[in-house]
Scaffold this motif. Structure first.
Motif, PDB file in Angstrom:
ATOM      1  N   LEU A 243      48.274  39.459  28.481  1.00  0.00           N
ATOM      2  CA  LEU A 243      49.034  39.514  27.243  1.00  0.00           C
ATOM      3  C   LEU A 243      49.860  38.250  27.016  1.00  0.00           C
ATOM      4  O   LEU A 243      50.105  37.849  25.888  1.00  0.00           O
ATOM      5  CB  LEU A 243      49.953  40.732  27.245  1.00  0.00           C
ATOM      6  N   ALA A 244      50.310  37.628  28.104  1.00  0.00           N
ATOM      7  CA  ALA A 244      51.141  36.433  27.959  1.00  0.00           C
ATOM      8  C   ALA A 244      50.348  35.258  27.406  1.00  0.00           C
ATOM      9  O   ALA A 244      50.810  34.528  26.535  1.00  0.00           O
ATOM     10  CB  ALA A 244      51.770  36.078  29.300  1.00  0.00           C
ATOM     11  N   THR A 245      49.123  35.072  27.909  1.00  0.00           N
ATOM     12  CA  THR A 245      48.310  33.925  27.478  1.00  0.00           C
ATOM     13  C   THR A 245      47.362  34.274  26.348  1.00  0.00           C
ATOM     14  O   THR A 245      46.750  33.390  25.753  1.00  0.00           O
ATOM     15  CB  THR A 245      47.486  33.384  28.655  1.00  0.00           C
ATOM     16  N   GLN A 246      47.214  35.600  26.076  1.00  0.00           N
ATOM     17  CA  GLN A 246      46.275  36.074  25.061  1.00  0.00           C
ATOM     18  C   GLN A 246      44.838  35.678  25.387  1.00  0.00           C
ATOM     19  O   GLN A 246      44.016  35.435  24.499  1.00  0.00           O
ATOM     20  CB  GLN A 246      46.654  35.529  23.675  1.00  0.00           C
ATOM     21  N   GLN A 247      44.527  35.616  26.660  1.00  0.00           N
ATOM     22  CA  GLN A 247      43.196  35.220  27.104  1.00  0.00           C
ATOM     23  C   GLN A 247      42.670  36.209  28.135  1.00  0.00           C
ATOM     24  O   GLN A 247      43.430  36.840  28.868  1.00  0.00           O
ATOM     25  CB  GLN A 247      43.238  33.813  27.730  1.00  0.00           C
ATOM     26  N   PHE A 248      41.341  36.311  28.191  1.00  0.00           N
ATOM     27  CA  PHE A 248      40.704  37.086  29.252  1.00  0.00           C
ATOM     28  C   PHE A 248      40.676  36.272  30.532  1.00  0.00           C
ATOM     29  O   PHE A 248      40.498  35.043  30.499  1.00  0.00           O
ATOM     30  CB  PHE A 248      39.278  37.464  28.860  1.00  0.00           C
ATOM     31  N   GLU A 249      40.835  36.978  31.654  1.00  0.00           N
ATOM     32  CA  GLU A 249      40.779  36.333  32.955  1.00  0.00           C
ATOM     33  C   GLU A 249      39.702  37.016  33.792  1.00  0.00           C
ATOM     34  O   GLU A 249      39.518  38.230  33.714  1.00  0.00           O
ATOM     35  CB  GLU A 249      42.142  36.433  33.652  1.00  0.00           C
ATOM     36  N   PRO A 250      38.964  36.266  34.588  1.00  0.00           N
ATOM     37  CA  PRO A 250      37.843  36.831  35.347  1.00  0.00           C
ATOM     38  C   PRO A 250      38.270  37.957  36.274  1.00  0.00           C
ATOM     39  O   PRO A 250      39.354  37.940  36.849  1.00  0.00           O
ATOM     40  CB  PRO A 250      37.330  35.631  36.151  1.00  0.00           C
ATOM     41  N   LEU A 251      37.392  38.931  36.396  1.00  0.00           N
ATOM     42  CA  LEU A 251      37.600  39.996  37.369  1.00  0.00           C
ATOM     43  C   LEU A 251      36.228  40.393  37.909  1.00  0.00           C
ATOM     44  O   LEU A 251      35.707  39.741  38.798  1.00  0.00           O
ATOM     45  CB  LEU A 251      38.334  41.178  36.742  1.00  0.00           C
ATOM     46  N   VAL A 252      35.600  41.419  37.363  1.00  0.00           N
ATOM     47  CA  VAL A 252      34.232  41.739  37.788  1.00  0.00           C
ATOM     48  C   VAL A 252      33.288  40.617  37.359  1.00  0.00           C
ATOM     49  O   VAL A 252      32.383  40.231  38.091  1.00  0.00           O
ATOM     50  CB  VAL A 252      33.788  43.090  37.193  1.00  0.00           C
ATOM     51  N   ALA A 253      33.491  40.104  36.165  1.00  0.00           N
ATOM     52  CA  ALA A 253      32.727  38.941  35.702  1.00  0.00           C
ATOM     53  C   ALA A 253      33.508  37.673  36.032  1.00  0.00           C
ATOM     54  O   ALA A 253      34.683  37.557  35.693  1.00  0.00           O
ATOM     55  CB  ALA A 253      32.478  39.029  34.201  1.00  0.00           C
ATOM     56  N   SER A 254      32.857  36.736  36.705  1.00  0.00           N
ATOM     57  CA  SER A 254      33.529  35.484  37.059  1.00  0.00           C
ATOM     58  C   SER A 254      33.607  34.537  35.876  1.00  0.00           C
ATOM     59  O   SER A 254      34.531  33.737  35.766  1.00  0.00           O
ATOM     60  CB  SER A 254      32.811  34.808  38.228  1.00  0.00           C
ATOM     61  N   ASP A 255      32.644  34.636  34.962  1.00  0.00           N
ATOM     62  CA  ASP A 255      32.665  33.851  33.729  1.00  0.00           C
ATOM     63  C   ASP A 255      31.637  34.430  32.767  1.00  0.00           C
ATOM     64  O   ASP A 255      30.807  35.271  33.138  1.00  0.00           O
ATOM     65  CB  ASP A 255      32.400  32.365  34.000  1.00  0.00           C
ATOM     66  N   TRP A 256      31.687  33.963  31.519  1.00  0.00           N
ATOM     67  CA  TRP A 256      30.801  34.483  30.479  1.00  0.00           C
ATOM     68  C   TRP A 256      30.671  33.440  29.379  1.00  0.00           C
ATOM     69  O   TRP A 256      31.552  32.601  29.182  1.00  0.00           O
ATOM     70  CB  TRP A 256      31.340  35.801  29.915  1.00  0.00           C
ATOM     71  N   THR A 257      29.564  33.496  28.665  1.00  0.00           N
ATOM     72  CA  THR A 257      29.338  32.617  27.522  1.00  0.00           C
ATOM     73  C   THR A 257      28.712  33.435  26.397  1.00  0.00           C
ATOM     74  O   THR A 257      27.973  34.384  26.638  1.00  0.00           O
ATOM     75  CB  THR A 257      28.397  31.447  27.874  1.00  0.00           C
TER      76      THR A 257
ATOM     77  N   MET B 192      24.987  37.143  24.874  1.00  0.00           N
ATOM     78  CA  MET B 192      26.159  36.952  25.726  1.00  0.00           C
ATOM     79  C   MET B 192      25.688  37.018  27.172  1.00  0.00           C
ATOM     80  O   MET B 192      24.983  37.950  27.563  1.00  0.00           O
ATOM     81  CB  MET B 192      27.206  38.033  25.468  1.00  0.00           C
ATOM     82  N   THR B 193      26.056  36.030  27.968  1.00  0.00           N
ATOM     83  CA  THR B 193      25.653  35.971  29.368  1.00  0.00           C
ATOM     84  C   THR B 193      26.861  36.222  30.255  1.00  0.00           C
ATOM     85  O   THR B 193      27.911  35.587  30.095  1.00  0.00           O
ATOM     86  CB  THR B 193      25.037  34.609  29.717  1.00  0.00           C
ATOM     87  N   LEU B 194      26.724  37.187  31.164  1.00  0.00           N
ATOM     88  CA  LEU B 194      27.777  37.528  32.117  1.00  0.00           C
ATOM     89  C   LEU B 194      27.357  37.104  33.507  1.00  0.00           C
ATOM     90  O   LEU B 194      26.243  37.425  33.944  1.00  0.00           O
ATOM     91  CB  LEU B 194      28.044  39.028  32.117  1.00  0.00           C
ATOM     92  N   ASN B 195      28.219  36.402  34.211  1.00  0.00           N
ATOM     93  CA  ASN B 195      28.004  36.082  35.611  1.00  0.00           C
ATOM     94  C   ASN B 195      28.989  36.886  36.446  1.00  0.00           C
ATOM     95  O   ASN B 195      30.201  36.862  36.189  1.00  0.00           O
ATOM     96  CB  ASN B 195      28.201  34.588  35.864  1.00  0.00           C
ATOM     97  N   LEU B 196      28.472  37.618  37.422  1.00  0.00           N
ATOM     98  CA  LEU B 196      29.301  38.521  38.213  1.00  0.00           C
ATOM     99  C   LEU B 196      30.011  37.775  39.336  1.00  0.00           C
ATOM    100  O   LEU B 196      29.487  36.801  39.893  1.00  0.00           O
ATOM    101  CB  LEU B 196      28.455  39.650  38.792  1.00  0.00           C
ATOM    102  N   ALA B 197      31.214  38.269  39.679  1.00  0.00           N
ATOM    103  CA  ALA B 197      32.007  37.655  40.739  1.00  0.00           C
ATOM    104  C   ALA B 197      31.230  37.679  42.050  1.00  0.00           C
ATOM    105  O   ALA B 197      30.665  38.708  42.429  1.00  0.00           O
ATOM    106  CB  ALA B 197      33.329  38.408  40.893  1.00  0.00           C
ATOM    107  N   PRO B 198      31.188  36.555  42.761  1.00  0.00           N
ATOM    108  CA  PRO B 198      30.365  36.484  43.986  1.00  0.00           C
ATOM    109  C   PRO B 198      30.936  37.271  45.152  1.00  0.00           C
ATOM    110  O   PRO B 198      30.196  37.634  46.075  1.00  0.00           O
ATOM    111  CB  PRO B 198      30.355  34.980  44.296  1.00  0.00           C
ATOM    112  N   ASP B 199      32.252  37.558  45.136  1.00  0.00           N
ATOM    113  CA  ASP B 199      32.877  38.159  46.313  1.00  0.00           C
ATOM    114  C   ASP B 199      33.350  39.585  46.068  1.00  0.00           C
ATOM    115  O   ASP B 199      34.167  40.114  46.814  1.00  0.00           O
ATOM    116  CB  ASP B 199      34.061  37.307  46.766  1.00  0.00           C
ATOM    117  N   LEU B 200      32.832  40.249  45.030  1.00  0.00           N
ATOM    118  CA  LEU B 200      33.249  41.606  44.722  1.00  0.00           C
ATOM    119  C   LEU B 200      32.249  42.599  45.297  1.00  0.00           C
ATOM    120  O   LEU B 200      31.038  42.466  45.105  1.00  0.00           O
ATOM    121  CB  LEU B 200      33.360  41.805  43.209  1.00  0.00           C
ATOM    122  N   THR B 201      32.773  43.613  45.994  1.00  0.00           N
ATOM    123  CA  THR B 201      31.909  44.653  46.569  1.00  0.00           C
ATOM    124  C   THR B 201      32.466  46.027  46.212  1.00  0.00           C
ATOM    125  O   THR B 201      33.635  46.181  45.852  1.00  0.00           O
ATOM    126  CB  THR B 201      31.832  44.545  48.100  1.00  0.00           C
TER     127      THR B 201
END
Length: 542
Positions: A25-39, A45-54
Motif C-alpha cells: 500500500l505504501a508504494t502502490q506496487q506489487f511485490e514478488p511472492l509466489v511469482a518472482s516476476d511477471w510480464t 501474461m507470463t508468470l515466473n514462479l519463485a525458485p525457492d518456494l515449496t
C-alpha cells in the motif's frame, strides 16, 4: 477444523496460502511472492514462479500446481481470474503463460485481478481431481466431490506459507509451527509457534482475555466499563482497513419514495455515522467518504482534487441541509412527519439481519436517527436465509431500505474499478444487491449540485473503466462515477470498516495505537491478520 478451501464450511485460514504477489500500500506496487516476476505483452501474461518456494510437505511449487489451480478456477469456482483469461500454457516447471481474453484491458486491471489470487491446490492433494475435471469438462459429480471433500488431518493440511499445521492441543486449539525453510518470508518471523482457536461465544472470549488465557483476540467490541475491567497488560489496537467492506443502508431505487434522489440525499444528511459506528466490532471511527464509499486509499489517489466541490453529508449544518432538500422536492412536515406533495409519508421498513449483531445495532441507530428528523421508519429483523431471498437476489426487492455490506469487488487493491464494479454493478449480483439502475439523472457539470441533470449510464462507465487505455482516460471516467455516487446516494455507509484487536503486551511487542498495521489482504481472517503482522515484523517477542 476444515482445511479444504473449496468446501463452503471450511475453517481454513488465509495465511495457509500466499498470493501470487503482495500489494504494497505504501508504494502502490506489487511485490514478488509466489511469482518472482511477471510480464504483460499484448494478449498474454507470463508468470515466473519463485525458485525457492515449496509446499510444507517438501514439494517444490511448480507449474503443475498452477495448472491445477487454474483448472479449479475454471470449473469449480468460476473465479474472477477466469473473466480475464481464455486459456493457459505451462511452458515449464516455473513458467506459465496466460492468454488474456481482452488485450485492450489496461495492465493495472489485469494485475489487480490475477496477482492477488491465492494458488491453493498442492498437487499432492488435488492432482487426480484436476485430471478428472479436465476429462469431464467440469463434470458435476467431480465438482461435488471436490466441494464436499473433508480435509482435517495434519498430513493433508498442506501450505505454502511460513506456517505448518501440526495438530491440536488438549484444549482443541490448532497448533502451527514456523517452517524450517521453503519460504522467502521466514527471515521476518521471530515467533516459532502459536495456537489458534475458533470461539463463537462473545462471553467466552471476554473471559479468556480477563483470565489471561490468550495473547491475541480479534473482533471483540467492548463497552467502556468492559474495557476497564480487563488487565492492564492487554493493549487495544485499532486496525484501519481502507480497502474493506463496510456496513451500509442501501435503498430500493424502484420504490416510489426511496427512488427519489432527494429522499436518499436527505437520509444521508440525517444519518450520523459516528453514532452508528459506536460499539461495532468492525466499525471504525471517522467520517464517511463522500465520493468513493468503501476505499479512502482510492479516494485520495484518484479524486482528491475535486472532492472540495462534492456534497459533504457530514457538514455541521447537515440537518438543516437535509430539511432543505426535502422541502425543495415538495415535502412538508405534518405532525412531525415528512409528507410528499401527493400525500405519502416517508415511512417504511429497514430490513436487517437478525443473525448479525452489527447489522441489527446499526440499523436500529439509523431508524432512530431518521425518525428523529421526520421519517416514520421501523426495523424488521429477519434471518440471513430470508434476508438473501428478500433482498440479495434477482427475484428480491420487496423492501424500502436494507442493511447490507458494501465495499469493493477486489478490496485489497486501490483501483476505482474494484469499488464501482460493486457499487453500480456492471454484471452479477451486485446489481440486484443495490437495486442499481443502469442510468441516473445527475446534476452537471461536476461540482454543481444545482446544475441541469444529465442521464449517466453508470454500467457503461464501469465497462469503459475496465478497458481504459491509461490512467488519464480512467480518471475522467472515475470523476463522473464519483460525482454520480455523491449526488445520487445509492447507499449510505453506517459502519466504516476497521478491525479491533487485543494483544498481550507482557511477552510481545505490538504496533502502537498511533502507528497501526493496515491489513490490506482481502482473504485475511482473524488469524490471518495476526499471522501477517508476525510475518511482516509488526509483532515480535520481547
Amino acid at each position: 477444523m476444515q482445511f479444504n478451501p473449496y468446501n463452503p464450511n471450511n475453517q481454513f485460514v488465509a495465511d495457509f496460502y500466499h498470493p501470487l504477489a503482495d500489494f504494497n500500500l505504501a508504494t502502490q506496487q506489487f511485490e514478488p511472492l509466489v511469482a518472482s516476476d511477471w510480464t504483460i505483452d499484448g494478449g498474454s501474461m507470463t508468470l515466473n514462479l519463485a525458485p525457492d518456494l515449496t509446499w510444507d510437505n517438501g514439494d517444490e511449487f511448480i507449474g503443475t500446481d498452477m495448472d491445477i489451480w487454474l483448472t479449479f478456477q475454471q470449473y469449480v469456482t468460476q473465479g474472477t481470474v477466469m473473466d480475464f483469461i481464455d486459456d493457459w500454457t505451462i511452458q515449464d516447471d516455473k513458467t506459465i503463460q496466460l492468454a488474456l481474453s481482452n488485450p485492450n484491458i489496461n495492465n493495472s486491471i489485469i494485475e489487480y485481478n490475477i496477482l492477488g489470487e491465492l494458488p491453493d491446490t498442492p498437487r499432492a492433494l488435488w492432482r487426480d481431481h484436476a485430471k478428472r475435471l479436465k476429462d469431464t469438462e467440469g463434470g458435476e459429480d467431480v465438482v461435488s466431490e471436490i466441494v464436499q471433500r473433508q480435509i482435517t488431518d495434519v498430513n493433508n493440511a498442506v501450505t505454502n506459507s511460513v506456517w505448518s499445521f501440526t495438530g491440536f492441543d488438549g484444549l482443541n486449539r490448532a497448533q502451527y509451527n514456523r517452517r524450517d525453510g521453503g519460504n522467502p518470508d521466514l527471515s521476518n518471523v521471530e515467533i516459532p509457534s502459536f495456537g489458534y482457536q475458533v470461539t463463537t461465544s462473545r462471553q467466552q472470549r471476554l473471559q479468556a482475555l480477563r483470565g489471561n488465557e490468550i495473547d491475541w483476540q480479534g473482533q471483540l467490541a467492548l463497552s467502556e466499563p468492559q474495557r476497564e475491567s480487563l488487565p492492564d497488560h492487554l493493549q487495544y489496537v485499532y486496525l484501519p482497513t481502507d480497502n474493506f467492506i463496510h456496513g451500509s443502508i442501501v435503498f430500493n431505487q424502484e420504490h416510489d419514495l426511496w427512488g427519489q434522489r432527494a429522499v436518499r440525499k436527505a437520509a444521508a444528511f440525517y444519518i450520523n455515522i459516528a453514532q452508528t459506528a459506536a460499539n461495532q466490532s468492525w466499525a471504525a471511527p471517522g467520517t464517511r467518504l463522500n465520493g468513493m464509499e468503501g476505499n479512502k486509499v482510492i479516494q485520495d489517489e484518484w479524486i482528491n482534487d475535486i472532492l472540495g466541490n462534492f456534497t459533504d453529508y457530514d457538514a455541521d449544518n447537515r440537518v438543516e441541509r437535509g430539511d432543505a432538500v426535502l422541502r425543495d422536492a415538495g415535502f412538508s412536515k405534518q405532525n412531525g412527519v415528512w409528507i410528499s406533495s401527493d400525500g405519502q409519508s416517508l415511512s417504511g421498513d429497514i430490513i436487517s439481519v437478525s443473525d448479525w449483531r452489527d447489522a441489527t445495532v446499526a440499523t436500529q441507530s439509523v431508524v432512530d436517527m431518521l425518525n428523529s428528523h421526520g421519517f416514520d421508519m421501523q426495523q424488521t429483523n429477519i434471518n440471513s436465509t430470508q434476508y438473501f431471498d428478500q433482498v440479495f437476489s434477482e427475484q428480491g426487492g420487496d423492501f424500502e431500505a436494507a442493511w447490507a455490506v458494501m465495499g469493493a469487488e477486489w478490496p485489497q487493491y486501490p483501483h476505482p474499478l474494484s469499488v464501482y464494479s460493486w457499487v453500480f454493478g456492471d454484471s452479477g449480483p451486485s446489481q440486484w444487491f443495490l437495486r442499481s439502475q443502469n442510468e441516473y439523472d445527475v446534476p452537471m457539470p461536476i461540482g454543481n449540485p444545482n446544475g441541469s441533470t444529465e442521464s449517466i449510464n453508470v454500467q457503461q462507465l464501469v465497462s469503459d473503466l475496465r478497458t481504459a487505455s491509461n490512467d488519464q482516460a480512467a480518471t475522467e471516467i472515475v470523476d463522473r462515477l464519483a460525482w454520480t455516487f455523491n449526488q445520487t446516494v445509492p447507499a449510505v455507509i453506517t459502519n466504516p470498516a476497521g478491525l479491533n484487536r487485543w494483544f498481550n503486551t507482557t511477552d510481545f511487542n505490538i504496533p502502537s495505537v498511533d502507528d497501526p498495521f493496515n491489513p490490506s489482504d482481502k482473504y485475511l481472517s482473524t488469524m490471518g491478520i495476526v499471522t501477517r503482522m508476525i510475518r511482516e515484523g509488526f509483532i515480535t517477542p520481547k
